[in-house]
Motif scaffolding. Structure first.
Motif, mmCIF file in Angstrom:
data_model
loop_
_atom_site.group_PDB
_atom_site.id
_atom_site.type_symbol
_atom_site.label_atom_id
_atom_site.label_comp_id
_atom_site.label_asym_id
_atom_site.label_seq_id
_atom_site.Cartn_x
_atom_site.Cartn_y
_atom_site.Cartn_z
ATOM 1 N N LEU A 212 -13.043 -67.230 -25.419
ATOM 2 C CA LEU A 212 -12.789 -67.086 -26.849
ATOM 3 C C LEU A 212 -13.257 -65.727 -27.363
ATOM 4 C CD1 LEU A 212 -11.872 -68.433 -29.502
ATOM 5 C CD2 LEU A 212 -14.206 -69.307 -29.758
ATOM 6 N N ILE A 213 -14.431 -65.301 -26.951
ATOM 7 C CA ILE A 213 -14.957 -64.013 -27.411
ATOM 8 C C ILE A 213 -14.126 -62.861 -26.851
ATOM 9 C CG2 ILE A 213 -16.968 -62.490 -27.299
ATOM 10 C CD1 ILE A 213 -18.718 -64.993 -27.291
ATOM 11 N N ALA A 214 -13.651 -62.996 -25.623
ATOM 12 C CA ALA A 214 -12.833 -61.929 -25.028
ATOM 13 C C ALA A 214 -11.523 -61.745 -25.794
ATOM 14 C CB ALA A 214 -12.554 -62.251 -23.563
ATOM 15 N N ILE A 215 -10.939 -62.831 -26.259
ATOM 16 C CA ILE A 215 -9.685 -62.725 -27.014
ATOM 17 C C ILE A 215 -9.918 -62.031 -28.353
ATOM 18 C CG2 ILE A 215 -8.009 -64.133 -28.272
ATOM 19 C CD1 ILE A 215 -8.015 -66.060 -25.940
ATOM 20 N N ILE A 216 -10.969 -62.429 -29.056
ATOM 21 C CA ILE A 216 -11.251 -61.815 -30.359
ATOM 22 C C ILE A 216 -11.619 -60.343 -30.186
ATOM 23 C CG2 ILE A 216 -12.780 -61.915 -32.351
ATOM 24 C CD1 ILE A 216 -12.956 -64.923 -31.930
ATOM 25 N N ARG A 217 -12.399 -60.035 -29.155
ATOM 26 C CA ARG A 217 -12.773 -58.642 -28.914
ATOM 27 C C ARG A 217 -11.555 -57.797 -28.564
ATOM 28 N NH1 ARG A 217 -16.506 -59.329 -25.085
ATOM 29 N NH2 ARG A 217 -18.229 -59.393 -26.596
ATOM 30 N N ALA A 218 -10.664 -58.344 -27.751
ATOM 31 C CA ALA A 218 -9.465 -57.588 -27.377
ATOM 32 C C ALA A 218 -8.534 -57.390 -28.555
ATOM 33 C CB ALA A 218 -8.736 -58.321 -26.248
ATOM 34 N N SER A 219 -8.486 -58.345 -29.480
ATOM 35 C CA SER A 219 -7.613 -58.203 -30.650
ATOM 36 C C SER A 219 -7.984 -56.986 -31.480
ATOM 37 C CB SER A 219 -7.688 -59.478 -31.496
ATOM 38 O OG SER A 219 -6.921 -59.342 -32.670
ATOM 39 N N LEU A 220 -9.272 -56.768 -31.701
ATOM 40 C CA LEU A 220 -9.704 -55.620 -32.501
ATOM 41 C C LEU A 220 -9.743 -54.336 -31.685
ATOM 42 C CD1 LEU A 220 -12.545 -57.306 -34.602
ATOM 43 C CD2 LEU A 220 -10.228 -56.734 -35.327
ATOM 44 N N ASN A 221 -10.051 -54.432 -30.409
ATOM 45 C CA ASN A 221 -10.094 -53.222 -29.577
ATOM 46 C C ASN A 221 -8.704 -52.663 -29.307
ATOM 47 O OD1 ASN A 221 -12.865 -53.379 -29.484
ATOM 48 N ND2 ASN A 221 -12.940 -54.306 -27.439
ATOM 49 N N LEU A 222 -7.712 -53.540 -29.173
ATOM 50 C CA LEU A 222 -6.342 -53.097 -28.923
ATOM 51 C C LEU A 222 -5.553 -52.871 -30.207
ATOM 52 C CD1 LEU A 222 -5.395 -55.477 -25.955
ATOM 53 C CD2 LEU A 222 -6.109 -53.083 -25.816
ATOM 54 N N GLY A 223 -6.079 -53.352 -31.333
ATOM 55 C CA GLY A 223 -5.360 -53.197 -32.595
ATOM 56 C C GLY A 223 -4.149 -54.092 -32.697
ATOM 57 N N ILE A 224 -4.261 -55.345 -32.200
ATOM 58 C CA ILE A 224 -3.127 -56.269 -32.158
ATOM 59 C C ILE A 224 -3.559 -57.590 -32.772
ATOM 60 C CG2 ILE A 224 -1.451 -57.470 -30.698
ATOM 61 C CD1 ILE A 224 -1.949 -55.327 -28.585
ATOM 62 N N HIS A 341 -8.110 -42.683 -44.887
ATOM 63 C CA HIS A 341 -8.797 -41.684 -45.702
ATOM 64 C C HIS A 341 -10.286 -41.995 -45.820
ATOM 65 C CE1 HIS A 341 -8.818 -38.470 -48.722
ATOM 66 N NE2 HIS A 341 -9.684 -39.222 -49.390
ATOM 67 N N MET A 342 -10.660 -43.289 -45.766
ATOM 68 C CA MET A 342 -12.062 -43.680 -45.868
ATOM 69 C C MET A 342 -12.813 -43.531 -44.556
ATOM 70 S SD MET A 342 -11.893 -47.077 -48.275
ATOM 71 C CE MET A 342 -11.351 -46.985 -49.973
ATOM 72 N N GLY A 343 -12.148 -43.167 -43.477
ATOM 73 C CA GLY A 343 -12.836 -42.904 -42.223
ATOM 74 C C GLY A 343 -12.815 -44.045 -41.238
ATOM 75 N N PHE A 344 -12.020 -45.079 -41.467
ATOM 76 C CA PHE A 344 -11.935 -46.166 -40.493
ATOM 77 C C PHE A 344 -11.184 -45.688 -39.248
ATOM 78 C CE2 PHE A 344 -12.753 -48.479 -44.393
ATOM 79 C CZ PHE A 344 -13.630 -49.468 -43.979
ATOM 80 N N HIS A 345 -11.573 -46.238 -38.119
ATOM 81 C CA HIS A 345 -10.988 -45.811 -36.853
ATOM 82 C C HIS A 345 -9.490 -46.125 -36.825
ATOM 83 C CE1 HIS A 345 -10.433 -45.451 -32.472
ATOM 84 N NE2 HIS A 345 -11.521 -44.693 -32.516
ATOM 85 N N PRO A 346 -8.667 -45.232 -36.248
ATOM 86 C CA PRO A 346 -7.216 -45.508 -36.199
ATOM 87 C C PRO A 346 -6.857 -46.814 -35.500
ATOM 88 C CG PRO A 346 -7.659 -43.210 -35.677
ATOM 89 C CD PRO A 346 -8.996 -43.883 -35.767
ATOM 90 N N THR A 347 -7.629 -47.223 -34.488
ATOM 91 C CA THR A 347 -7.345 -48.501 -33.837
ATOM 92 C C THR A 347 -7.577 -49.664 -34.782
ATOM 93 O OG1 THR A 347 -7.995 -47.542 -31.711
ATOM 94 C CG2 THR A 347 -7.869 -49.937 -31.844
ATOM 95 N N PHE A 348 -8.623 -49.572 -35.600
ATOM 96 C CA PHE A 348 -8.880 -50.626 -36.583
ATOM 97 C C PHE A 348 -7.782 -50.657 -37.641
ATOM 98 C CE2 PHE A 348 -10.806 -52.389 -40.415
ATOM 99 C CZ PHE A 348 -11.373 -53.562 -39.922
#
Length: 380
Positions: A212-224, A341-348
């Motif tokens: 479960l944690i791997a799926i949630i982590r991959a969702s934000l790390n991959l931007g999907i 513009h606020m500095g959030f990472h492009p992947t996020f």
């Protein structure tokens, strides 16, 4: 570790399918509750049966004897209702012990409430000679077209008031972040199309937390944001104090999103709120969307300004503006540009774009679930 989009899709599909199979095999289906009130016992039912019988005799053979018989049957029915309500209230109150939820006492008289969507008017027809829509499919399509327009708004790029912020690094999701957010979720929240509630996902976290944690982590790390999390079920709620309930605007849509997708959304929202407060990315007089602030703070700030003006012998005026349907018709491009513009990472920012794009809704009218309808604008 999930590294690619195909691996992420396979992991989400496998975990969701296994969870659904385990739920169907182990969980019992909840029986449909009775529509009658809880105080409606056998004596009230028998009195109601005699009342209907006496009324039928009165309509068929009008006479003084039948009228007197109907009068006593109605009086006896009212008496049985009072006795049944009083008995049920005493029994219900005896089950509420000190230390429990005392607000349960306010629901002793309630039965099962179920409202159906009435016949609707076609908004595109002539108001003088409206076209009526009675089929469940027609109602679902009419409400979907009224609530979720398919045309994108004409948004122009406006200059930013604040200077651009440097891009901050993307921090991976931690195990504690996922588990703490999941534990704070209410088990009774309504699920999406799959029917998997937060209680089920808490069971999954206790059995297979790494997956479960791997799926949630991959969702934000991959931007999907997974495609199954973008389909929501829309419940129709009637608005209060509306004269014409046949208009689509007299009803309110409530989106029921997949709980696993909402869990990822909650983690992302917490990160946005944290960065807004830590790096001072919002004006000081912005109270909505900020941590540790509420409508009470906005009221105190307003009162402070009014008292300060009065101490200086000045006159104050207060102007309020309400933008109707702002979140339902807001564009996506401006939000993504503001986050960059606020500095959030492009992947996020890519994940936010994936969360908002290619969404579909299915309007439920009574027991009928409509076809998928695209949600081109607005925020879910």
């Amino acid at each position: 570790m999930i590294r690619t989009e195909s691996e992420f899709d396979t992991a989400v599909t496998s975990l969701t399918g296994a969870t659904l199979a385990a739920s169907h095999a182990t969980c019992l289906r909840r029986p449909k509750p009775a529509r009658a009130a809880r105080w409606f016992d056998s004596k009230v039912r028998e009195a109601l049966k005699n009342l209907r019988k006496a009324r039928k005799h009165l309509f068929r053979l009008p006479s003084n004897h039948n009228a007197l018989r109907f009068h006593f049957a109605r009086k006896f029915f009212h008496c049985q209702v009072v006795v049944a309500k009083r008995s049920h209230a005493r029994t219900f109150a005896s089950t509420v012990k000190p230390g429990t939820d005392l607000w349960r006492l306010t629901s002793w008289y309630q039965g099962v409430r179920k409202t159906s969507v009435p016949t609707l008017k076609d908004p595109t027809s002539d108001p003088r000679y409206p076209t009526w829509i009675a089929s469940p499919k027609g109602k679902a399509d009419t409400l979907a077209n009224a609530w979720f327009p398919v045309t994108r708004p004409n948004t122009k790029k406006v200059p930013h008031v604040r200077p651009i912020q440097p891009t901050r690094p993307l921090v991976s999701v931690t195990n504690e972040e996922v588990l703490d957010t999941l534990n704070e979720c209410d088990n009774d929240n309504a699920p999406g199309l799959s029917g998997l509630t937060y209680r089920v996902w808490k069971w999954v976290a206790s059995v297979a937390p790494n997956q479960l944690i791997a799926i949630i982590r991959a969702s934000l790390n991959l931007g999907i944001h997974h495609a199954s999390w973008k389909q929501s079920l829309v419940a129709v709620i009637p608005k209060n104090n509306k004269k014409d309930m046949s208009l689509p605007k007299s009803h309110r849509p409530i989106q029921l999103i997949e709980c696993l997708g909402k869990l990822v959304e909650k983690i992302a929202a917490r990160r946005i709120a944290f960065d807004l407060g830590k790096y001072n990315l919002m004006p000081f007089n912005q109270f909505g969307g900020r941590s540790n602030s509420s409508c009470l703070d906005a009221g105190l700030s307003l009162l402070h300004d009014v008292f300060e003006a009065r101490c200086r012998d000045l006159v104050t005026s207060f102007l309020t503006i309400d933008i109707k349907g702002f979140f339902d018709h807001a564009g996506h491009e401006r939000l993504l540009d503001a986050l960059l513009h606020m500095g959030f990472h492009p992947t996020f920012v890519k994940w936010v774009g994936s969360f908002l794009s290619e969404r579909f809704v299915r309007v439920q009218v009574d027991d009928y679930v409509g076809d998928p309808h695209p949600q081109m604008v607005g925020y879910p």
